[in-house]
Every structure is written in structure tokens, then in C-alpha cells.
Design an enzyme around this catalytic site. Sequence first.
Site, PDB file in Angstrom:
ATOM      1  N   ARG A   1       5.920  75.784 -67.998  1.00  0.00           N
ATOM      2  CA  ARG A   1       4.798  76.246 -67.182  1.00  0.00           C
ATOM      3  C   ARG A   1       3.497  75.545 -67.569  1.00  0.00           C
ATOM      4  O   ARG A   1       2.702  75.202 -66.689  1.00  0.00           O
ATOM      5  CB  ARG A   1       4.646  77.768 -67.325  1.00  0.00           C
ATOM      6  CG  ARG A   1       3.528  78.388 -66.491  1.00  0.00           C
ATOM      7  CD  ARG A   1       3.440  77.850 -65.070  1.00  0.00           C
ATOM      8  NE  ARG A   1       4.697  77.944 -64.325  1.00  0.00           N
ATOM      9  CZ  ARG A   1       4.911  77.323 -63.174  1.00  0.00           C
ATOM     10  NH1 ARG A   1       3.971  76.559 -62.640  1.00  0.00           N
ATOM     11  NH2 ARG A   1       6.057  77.456 -62.558  1.00  0.00           N
TER      12      ARG A   1
ATOM     13  N   LYS B   1     -18.821  70.950 -64.190  1.00  0.00           N
ATOM     14  CA  LYS B   1     -18.283  72.008 -63.329  1.00  0.00           C
ATOM     15  C   LYS B   1     -16.760  71.976 -63.392  1.00  0.00           C
ATOM     16  O   LYS B   1     -16.070  71.635 -62.437  1.00  0.00           O
ATOM     17  CB  LYS B   1     -18.797  71.826 -61.902  1.00  0.00           C
ATOM     18  CG  LYS B   1     -20.316  71.981 -61.785  1.00  0.00           C
ATOM     19  CD  LYS B   1     -20.808  71.709 -60.384  1.00  0.00           C
ATOM     20  CE  LYS B   1     -22.333  71.822 -60.308  1.00  0.00           C
ATOM     21  NZ  LYS B   1     -22.855  71.482 -58.965  1.00  0.00           N
TER      22      LYS B   1
ATOM     23  N   LYS C   1     -32.932  68.908 -66.967  1.00  0.00           N
ATOM     24  CA  LYS C   1     -32.866  69.268 -65.551  1.00  0.00           C
ATOM     25  C   LYS C   1     -34.106  70.084 -65.173  1.00  0.00           C
ATOM     26  O   LYS C   1     -35.011  70.293 -65.988  1.00  0.00           O
ATOM     27  CB  LYS C   1     -31.566  70.031 -65.285  1.00  0.00           C
ATOM     28  CG  LYS C   1     -30.323  69.226 -65.677  1.00  0.00           C
ATOM     29  CD  LYS C   1     -29.045  69.905 -65.269  1.00  0.00           C
ATOM     30  CE  LYS C   1     -28.815  69.824 -63.777  1.00  0.00           C
ATOM     31  NZ  LYS C   1     -27.511  70.379 -63.366  1.00  0.00           N
TER      32      LYS C   1
ATOM     33  N   GLU D   1     -33.804  64.601 -64.771  1.00  0.00           N
ATOM     34  CA  GLU D   1     -33.665  64.871 -63.338  1.00  0.00           C
ATOM     35  C   GLU D   1     -35.015  64.775 -62.634  1.00  0.00           C
ATOM     36  O   GLU D   1     -36.025  65.264 -63.132  1.00  0.00           O
ATOM     37  CB  GLU D   1     -33.078  66.264 -63.132  1.00  0.00           C
ATOM     38  CG  GLU D   1     -32.933  66.667 -61.672  1.00  0.00           C
ATOM     39  CD  GLU D   1     -32.396  68.077 -61.521  1.00  0.00           C
ATOM     40  OE1 GLU D   1     -31.189  68.261 -61.773  1.00  0.00           O
ATOM     41  OE2 GLU D   1     -33.168  68.984 -61.181  1.00  0.00           O
TER      42      GLU D   1
ATOM     43  N   ASP E   1     -31.916  64.058 -57.671  1.00  0.00           N
ATOM     44  CA  ASP E   1     -31.234  65.266 -57.216  1.00  0.00           C
ATOM     45  C   ASP E   1     -31.649  65.655 -55.799  1.00  0.00           C
ATOM     46  O   ASP E   1     -32.827  65.906 -55.531  1.00  0.00           O
ATOM     47  CB  ASP E   1     -31.538  66.418 -58.178  1.00  0.00           C
ATOM     48  CG  ASP E   1     -30.715  67.658 -57.862  1.00  0.00           C
ATOM     49  OD1 ASP E   1     -29.488  67.520 -57.715  1.00  0.00           O
ATOM     50  OD2 ASP E   1     -31.295  68.747 -57.768  1.00  0.00           O
TER      51      ASP E   1
END
Length: 285
Positions: free
Chosen positions: A102, A137, A169, A202, A224
Amino acid sequence: MISEEQFQKELEIIIRNAIREDVGDGDHSSLACIPDSASGKAKLLVKDTGILAGVDFAKQVFSLVDTEMEVEVLIQDGSAVKYGDIAFYVSGSSQNILKAERLVLNAMQRMSAIATKTKSYVDLLEGTKTKILDTRKTTPGIRALEKWAVKIGGGENHRFALYDMIMLKDNHIDFAGGIPQAIQKTKAYLKETGKDLKIIVEARNLKEVNQILESAEVYRILLDNFNYEDTRTAVATIGDACLTESSGGINESTIRKYAECGVDYISSGALTHSVHNMDLSLKAV
């Protein structure tokens, strides 16, 4: 990205934790009906189309579960596969093949999906200088696998985590009091701690691009949610001062147009957070 040594440690942590989670105090289904001495052979059957990924990881899983298991690889990571292909055969203890089954399937199905999506983005960028990057992410706990899959698909890895690169950021900038303050404090922090980390900053608009360029030398400027026109202007303004990266909702329909603006990189969270697993099975033979 992190060192190869650290990367291998991450993989071992993933394998050991996954086996702990799945097997617990024993695979009682196998223990109940399969003798300890039984040997068997199984094949990894592809039931889909795309780019195969996770074969080398599967070898590590089988080896950690049982060093005496043997894997005969027929199709390597990064290869295009179709329904009916056999990626490898594994031979050894029947109980241990089932113990590893698995984890091998879960990992390879997701890794192959990520590699397939990444390859489709790479193909869309063909003929430009732009490279595709992943992001943070990722699925908690298996980041190493997902970033590995991006590499297999032809993409490149962004920073691995919060500790291997500085990325200022919008929230960092706002909390610090502005771009000049954020960069100045960061430079002082790196000098004080003796850390050698690249700095990405950013920018939310062209004004901030100029502020970054005026403040200090940085490794890369992240553009961005810029539109095409502003991206082209930003690339021209930045020139050879540092590298450029576009991000923010870029998809299959827009990625080529952003690349044609001249950016060095495009980062996409969709590579790892928006994929459908490739259908694979491990079948006894």
C-alpha cells in the site's frame, strides 16, 4: 533545495512513519493465512497513461521492509507509460510484499500524477528560457516525495522548506514596515547568524520592484499576480540585476504567455495540490 543527505533522511522518515501508520503491530490479514516461509512474486501494473514516477522510491521501501526482496525494474522513473505496461517485478517474502504494497502504491500513484502534470507544463514552456518551479503547497509529511516527482517530470524545485531559503512575502514586508526595512533586517540577521541563504523578495506592483532593486542585491524577485504588460515591464526593469519569477494563479492557459514575457521561472502550486492519482496496481504472479 536541501542536501542529498538530508533528502535521503526525509525519505527514510517518510517510509518508517508510513509503515508504522499502516502496519502497527502486524499485518494480521497476511499473518493469518500466509506462512512465514512463503515466497512470492508480484508485478506493478500500469492502468493509466502518463509519466511514471516512484520506482526508485519503491525500491527503497521494499529494501527497508526486507533487505532480501529483489526488484526487477522494467520501466524507469520519468518514462511515458500506458495501460497494460509492467513497471517492475518484486520477489521475496509474500508477507513482506504485502506489508509494503500500500505504501508503494500510494506513493507511486501520487508521484506519477505530479510528474505527469509537471511534464505537461514543461512541454508548454518548450522553446522559452522559462523553467517551472514547485512550491511548499505539498501534502504534509510527504513533501520530499512530491518535490522528487516534480524533478522526475522535468521541473525544478523551489526551496524545500522555511529553513533553506529566505523568502520575503507580502506579510513579512508589511510586518517589517516595508520593503527596505524587511531587506535590511534580513541582511543583518544573516550576518549575525552566519547563515548563507539566498533571498527572494515578493513584489506586488512595479513600484515595489523598484524598491527592491534600490534596497539591496537579492537572488530573485517574485512578481506576484502581475498582468502580462507589467510582467514585461518588470523583466526589462530588473534586467541582469537578479532572477525573476512569476506566480499567482498561472495555469495551462496562461503559462506560455507569462513565459514569453521573459521571466526566468514560473512557480505553480497546482503541480502538487491539484492532481489526480495515476491508476496502478500490484498484482501477484
